[in-house]
Design a protein around this motif. Structure first.
Motif, PDB file in Angstrom:
ATOM      1  N   ALA A  35       0.862  -1.186   0.000  1.00  0.00           N
ATOM      2  CA  ALA A  35       0.000   0.000   0.000  1.00  0.00           C
ATOM      3  C   ALA A  35       0.892   1.227   0.000  1.00  0.00           C
ATOM      4  O   ALA A  35       1.856   1.292   0.755  1.00  0.00           O
ATOM      5  CB  ALA A  35      -0.903   0.008   1.224  1.00  0.00           C
ATOM      6  N   GLY A  36       0.576   2.175  -0.864  1.00  0.00           N
ATOM      7  CA  GLY A  36       1.410   3.367  -0.913  1.00  0.00           C
ATOM      8  C   GLY A  36       0.901   4.393  -1.895  1.00  0.00           C
ATOM      9  O   GLY A  36      -0.250   4.348  -2.338  1.00  0.00           O
ATOM     10  N   LEU A  37       1.805   5.311  -2.237  1.00  0.00           N
ATOM     11  CA  LEU A  37       1.493   6.402  -3.150  1.00  0.00           C
ATOM     12  C   LEU A  37       2.640   6.592  -4.143  1.00  0.00           C
ATOM     13  O   LEU A  37       3.813   6.426  -3.789  1.00  0.00           O
ATOM     14  CB  LEU A  37       1.298   7.718  -2.384  1.00  0.00           C
ATOM     15  CG  LEU A  37       0.100   7.798  -1.464  1.00  0.00           C
ATOM     16  CD1 LEU A  37       0.184   9.041  -0.588  1.00  0.00           C
ATOM     17  CD2 LEU A  37      -1.188   7.800  -2.276  1.00  0.00           C
ATOM     18  N   LEU A  38       2.266   6.955  -5.346  1.00  0.00           N
ATOM     19  CA  LEU A  38       3.244   7.329  -6.356  1.00  0.00           C
ATOM     20  C   LEU A  38       2.984   8.777  -6.737  1.00  0.00           C
ATOM     21  O   LEU A  38       1.869   9.129  -7.139  1.00  0.00           O
ATOM     22  CB  LEU A  38       3.128   6.444  -7.603  1.00  0.00           C
ATOM     23  CG  LEU A  38       3.970   6.907  -8.801  1.00  0.00           C
ATOM     24  CD1 LEU A  38       5.469   6.837  -8.472  1.00  0.00           C
ATOM     25  CD2 LEU A  38       3.646   6.090 -10.033  1.00  0.00           C
ATOM     26  N   LEU A 103      -0.904   9.128  -7.215  1.00  0.00           N
ATOM     27  CA  LEU A 103      -1.668   7.922  -7.522  1.00  0.00           C
ATOM     28  C   LEU A 103      -1.536   6.896  -6.404  1.00  0.00           C
ATOM     29  O   LEU A 103      -0.439   6.678  -5.881  1.00  0.00           O
ATOM     30  CB  LEU A 103      -1.150   7.308  -8.827  1.00  0.00           C
ATOM     31  CG  LEU A 103      -1.105   8.264 -10.019  1.00  0.00           C
ATOM     32  CD1 LEU A 103      -0.319   7.679 -11.154  1.00  0.00           C
ATOM     33  CD2 LEU A 103      -2.504   8.623 -10.444  1.00  0.00           C
ATOM     34  N   PRO A 104      -2.629   6.214  -6.063  1.00  0.00           N
ATOM     35  CA  PRO A 104      -2.552   5.168  -5.047  1.00  0.00           C
ATOM     36  C   PRO A 104      -1.911   3.898  -5.615  1.00  0.00           C
ATOM     37  O   PRO A 104      -2.038   3.589  -6.798  1.00  0.00           O
ATOM     38  CB  PRO A 104      -4.012   4.924  -4.679  1.00  0.00           C
ATOM     39  CG  PRO A 104      -4.779   5.323  -5.898  1.00  0.00           C
ATOM     40  CD  PRO A 104      -3.989   6.415  -6.557  1.00  0.00           C
ATOM     41  N   VAL A 105      -1.237   3.192  -4.734  1.00  0.00           N
ATOM     42  CA  VAL A 105      -0.633   1.900  -5.073  1.00  0.00           C
ATOM     43  C   VAL A 105      -1.243   0.864  -4.135  1.00  0.00           C
ATOM     44  O   VAL A 105      -1.344   1.079  -2.926  1.00  0.00           O
ATOM     45  CB  VAL A 105       0.901   1.937  -4.902  1.00  0.00           C
ATOM     46  CG1 VAL A 105       1.503   0.566  -5.148  1.00  0.00           C
ATOM     47  CG2 VAL A 105       1.514   2.977  -5.824  1.00  0.00           C
ATOM     48  N   LEU A 110      -0.512   0.129  -9.668  1.00  0.00           N
ATOM     49  CA  LEU A 110      -1.236   1.384  -9.545  1.00  0.00           C
ATOM     50  C   LEU A 110      -2.715   1.054  -9.397  1.00  0.00           C
ATOM     51  O   LEU A 110      -3.249   0.240 -10.149  1.00  0.00           O
ATOM     52  CB  LEU A 110      -1.026   2.258 -10.782  1.00  0.00           C
ATOM     53  CG  LEU A 110       0.389   2.774 -11.020  1.00  0.00           C
ATOM     54  CD1 LEU A 110       0.432   3.638 -12.278  1.00  0.00           C
ATOM     55  CD2 LEU A 110       0.912   3.541  -9.818  1.00  0.00           C
ATOM     56  N   ALA A 111      -3.363   1.670  -8.434  1.00  0.00           N
ATOM     57  CA  ALA A 111      -4.784   1.384  -8.165  1.00  0.00           C
ATOM     58  C   ALA A 111      -5.648   2.386  -8.933  1.00  0.00           C
ATOM     59  O   ALA A 111      -6.383   3.176  -8.345  1.00  0.00           O
ATOM     60  CB  ALA A 111      -5.051   1.435  -6.667  1.00  0.00           C
ATOM     61  N   LEU A 112      -5.548   2.319 -10.251  1.00  0.00           N
ATOM     62  CA  LEU A 112      -6.317   3.207 -11.112  1.00  0.00           C
ATOM     63  C   LEU A 112      -7.667   2.577 -11.421  1.00  0.00           C
ATOM     64  O   LEU A 112      -7.819   1.352 -11.377  1.00  0.00           O
ATOM     65  CB  LEU A 112      -5.566   3.458 -12.421  1.00  0.00           C
ATOM     66  CG  LEU A 112      -4.187   4.096 -12.278  1.00  0.00           C
ATOM     67  CD1 LEU A 112      -3.530   4.234 -13.641  1.00  0.00           C
ATOM     68  CD2 LEU A 112      -4.284   5.432 -11.584  1.00  0.00           C
ATOM     69  N   LEU A 133       9.984  13.072 -12.586  1.00  0.00           N
ATOM     70  CA  LEU A 133      10.529  12.553 -11.342  1.00  0.00           C
ATOM     71  C   LEU A 133       9.440  11.708 -10.692  1.00  0.00           C
ATOM     72  O   LEU A 133       8.337  12.211 -10.425  1.00  0.00           O
ATOM     73  CB  LEU A 133      10.960  13.697 -10.428  1.00  0.00           C
ATOM     74  CG  LEU A 133      11.740  13.280  -9.194  1.00  0.00           C
ATOM     75  CD1 LEU A 133      13.044  12.592  -9.572  1.00  0.00           C
ATOM     76  CD2 LEU A 133      12.024  14.497  -8.325  1.00  0.00           C
ATOM     77  N   LEU A 134       9.733  10.440 -10.483  1.00  0.00           N
ATOM     78  CA  LEU A 134       8.774   9.484  -9.922  1.00  0.00           C
ATOM     79  C   LEU A 134       9.193   9.170  -8.495  1.00  0.00           C
ATOM     80  O   LEU A 134      10.307   8.684  -8.272  1.00  0.00           O
ATOM     81  CB  LEU A 134       8.764   8.189 -10.744  1.00  0.00           C
ATOM     82  CG  LEU A 134       8.693   8.330 -12.260  1.00  0.00           C
ATOM     83  CD1 LEU A 134       8.809   6.964 -12.919  1.00  0.00           C
ATOM     84  CD2 LEU A 134       7.411   9.033 -12.671  1.00  0.00           C
ATOM     85  N   THR A 135       8.335   9.444  -7.533  1.00  0.00           N
ATOM     86  CA  THR A 135       8.638   9.163  -6.130  1.00  0.00           C
ATOM     87  C   THR A 135       7.592   8.186  -5.601  1.00  0.00           C
ATOM     88  O   THR A 135       6.405   8.502  -5.543  1.00  0.00           O
ATOM     89  CB  THR A 135       8.642  10.454  -5.292  1.00  0.00           C
ATOM     90  OG1 THR A 135       9.557  11.385  -5.882  1.00  0.00           O
ATOM     91  CG2 THR A 135       9.068  10.163  -3.866  1.00  0.00           C
ATOM     92  N   LEU A 136       8.070   7.001  -5.236  1.00  0.00           N
ATOM     93  CA  LEU A 136       7.216   5.921  -4.750  1.00  0.00           C
ATOM     94  C   LEU A 136       7.457   5.751  -3.261  1.00  0.00           C
ATOM     95  O   LEU A 136       8.613   5.668  -2.827  1.00  0.00           O
ATOM     96  CB  LEU A 136       7.559   4.622  -5.494  1.00  0.00           C
ATOM     97  CG  LEU A 136       6.821   3.354  -5.107  1.00  0.00           C
ATOM     98  CD1 LEU A 136       5.331   3.476  -5.392  1.00  0.00           C
ATOM     99  CD2 LEU A 136       7.416   2.168  -5.859  1.00  0.00           C
TER     100      LEU A 136
END
Length: 149
Positions: A35-38, A103-105, A110-112, A133-136
């Protein structure tokens, strides 16, 4: 867990383009996140990011037509014109749409929604390569029990 990657997109023509696949491919840690965010951030002032329909190309063409109508390239009021007639309208479009998406993970993906995808809004005629720049961030999946891999 935190991971950060730079993604340099190939030059795209002016318009709206789905880049979800490129973003996911640039994140080797994504399958490890329970569970996380991108956070996806574009490091440019004349291109934008948005989340919208991923199925019909008509939607992307309609986006381009709409924004060209609302922010016309040859409006006589533009002062900032040294970088070409598409530059100032590109800045306005980028400000209206935004420079990032969060975006939620969930469970390594990705939880799209079913019909959602990440759009690159390329607002210049020749914008060139675009840098993201992608920050996970997120909670890692628990390790697999011994003997299950």
């Amino acid at each position: 867990m935190w991971a950060q990657h730079e993604l340099i997109l190939r030059p795209y023509p002016r318009g709206f383009h789905l880049i979800t696949r490129e973003v996911v491919q640039a994140l080797p840690q994504l399958p490890e996140v329970r569970a996380g965010l991108l956070h996806v951030f574009i490091q440019h002032t004349s291109a934008s990011l948005s989340l919208n329909e991923n199925a019909s190309p008509d939607v992307r063409r309609d986006f381009e037509r709409y924004f060209n109508h609302v922010v016309p390239q040859n409006w006589p009021g533009w002062e900032h014109t040294l970088e070409g007639p598409d530059d100032m309208p590109a800045h306005i479009k980028a400000s209206l749409l935004g420079h990032s998406v969060m975006l939620p993970v969930r469970a390594g993906r990705l939880a799209l929604g079913t019909w959602q995808g990440i759009y690159l809004g390329e607002h210049r005629d020749r914008g060139g390569p675009r840098r993201l720049l992608l920050t996970l961030q997120g909670e890692p999946l628990p390790p697999a029990p011994p003997g299950t891999r």
